[in-house]
Design an enzyme around this catalytic site. Structure first.
Site, PDB file in Angstrom:
ATOM      1  CB  ILE A   1       8.359  -0.074   4.019  1.00 38.26           C
ATOM      2  CG1 ILE A   1       8.804  -0.077   5.249  1.00 38.26           C
ATOM      3  CG2 ILE A   1       9.263  -0.976   3.245  1.00 38.26           C
ATOM      4  CD1 ILE A   1      10.182   0.482   5.654  1.00 38.26           C
ATOM      5  CB  CYS A   2       4.633   0.969   0.377  1.00 40.34           C
ATOM      6  SG  CYS A   2       4.058  -0.612   1.029  1.00 40.34           S
ATOM      7  CB  SER A   3       5.890   6.241   1.098  1.00 39.58           C
ATOM      8  OG  SER A   3       6.181   7.447   0.927  1.00 39.58           O
TER       9      SER A   3
ATOM     10  CB  SER B   1      -0.973   0.066   1.308  1.00 35.87           C
ATOM     11  OG  SER B   1      -1.783   1.112   1.200  1.00 35.87           O
TER      12      SER B   1
END
Length: 193
Positions: A86-88, A81
């Protein structure tokens, strides 16, 4: 507005009427969340396979397929997401530090986020060199690549590189959802294209 509402209702309907997805036996036991193994659903792919065609949607709910990138090398950054830390970081890293080094490589981020959330994230974070695509409508990408996390409805963190013939030449399944990919090996493989 009505088109978007209709699409959301169609998505919900597709989940409630969906055929169960089988477990990904190829990658069983390779991913954990908070120290506990997660089960991945879908077929699974390996380096050397021809990448399965898939159907996802862009920020306007327009269908996008792998065939839309014919004869182009592709990096696919998969995240659970975009609205998580971390995804960002992963998405920003590929957008800011990798895309400029490899302008001939198509850079995609695929998540199960709704297109509205992806558009908002990309605008807020100035994501302009990598295309965000959503697997929220059909779960086609996640099923064909074996990346759906059972009981979460999210995709597992991974990186795939496809050559110009769309053969899978690199696959990194990140073993812990709470860590970023190992970027150096991604860069080394991109240099071989």
């Amino acid at each position: 507005m009505f088109r978007a509402l209709f699409l959301i209702l169609s998505i919900f309907s597709s989940f409630t009427n969906a055929t169960p997805i089988l477990e990904n036996k190829l990658d069983a036991g390779k991913v954990s969340a908070q120290g506990k193994p997660v089960t991945l659903l879908g077929k699974g792919v390996s380096v050397g396979d021809t990448a399965p065609n898939f159907k996802v949607v862009d920020g306007n709910f327009t269908p996008v397929t792998l065939d839309d990138y014919k004869d182009q090398a592709i990096l696919i950054s998969v995240v659970p997401s975009l609205d998580t830390g971390i995804c960002s970081l992963q998405t920003k890293h590929f957008n800011e530090k990798v895309a400029a080094q490899f302008p001939a490589v198509v850079m995609l981020t695929i998540s199960a986020d709704l297109p509205f959330a992806q558009k908002r994230f990309c605008k807020t974070e100035n994501i302009d060199k990598i295309t965000a695509l959503s697997d929220s409508v059909w779960r086609d990408f996640g099923q064909k690549y074996g990346l759906i996390i059972k009981d979460m409805g999210l995709l597992t963190r991974s990186v795939l590189i496809l050559d110009r013939s769309h053969n899978i030449i690199y696959k990194q399944l990140v073993s812990s959802l709470s860590t970023e990919p190992e970027y150096n090996s991604v860069l080394e493989k991109l240099k071989t294209l």
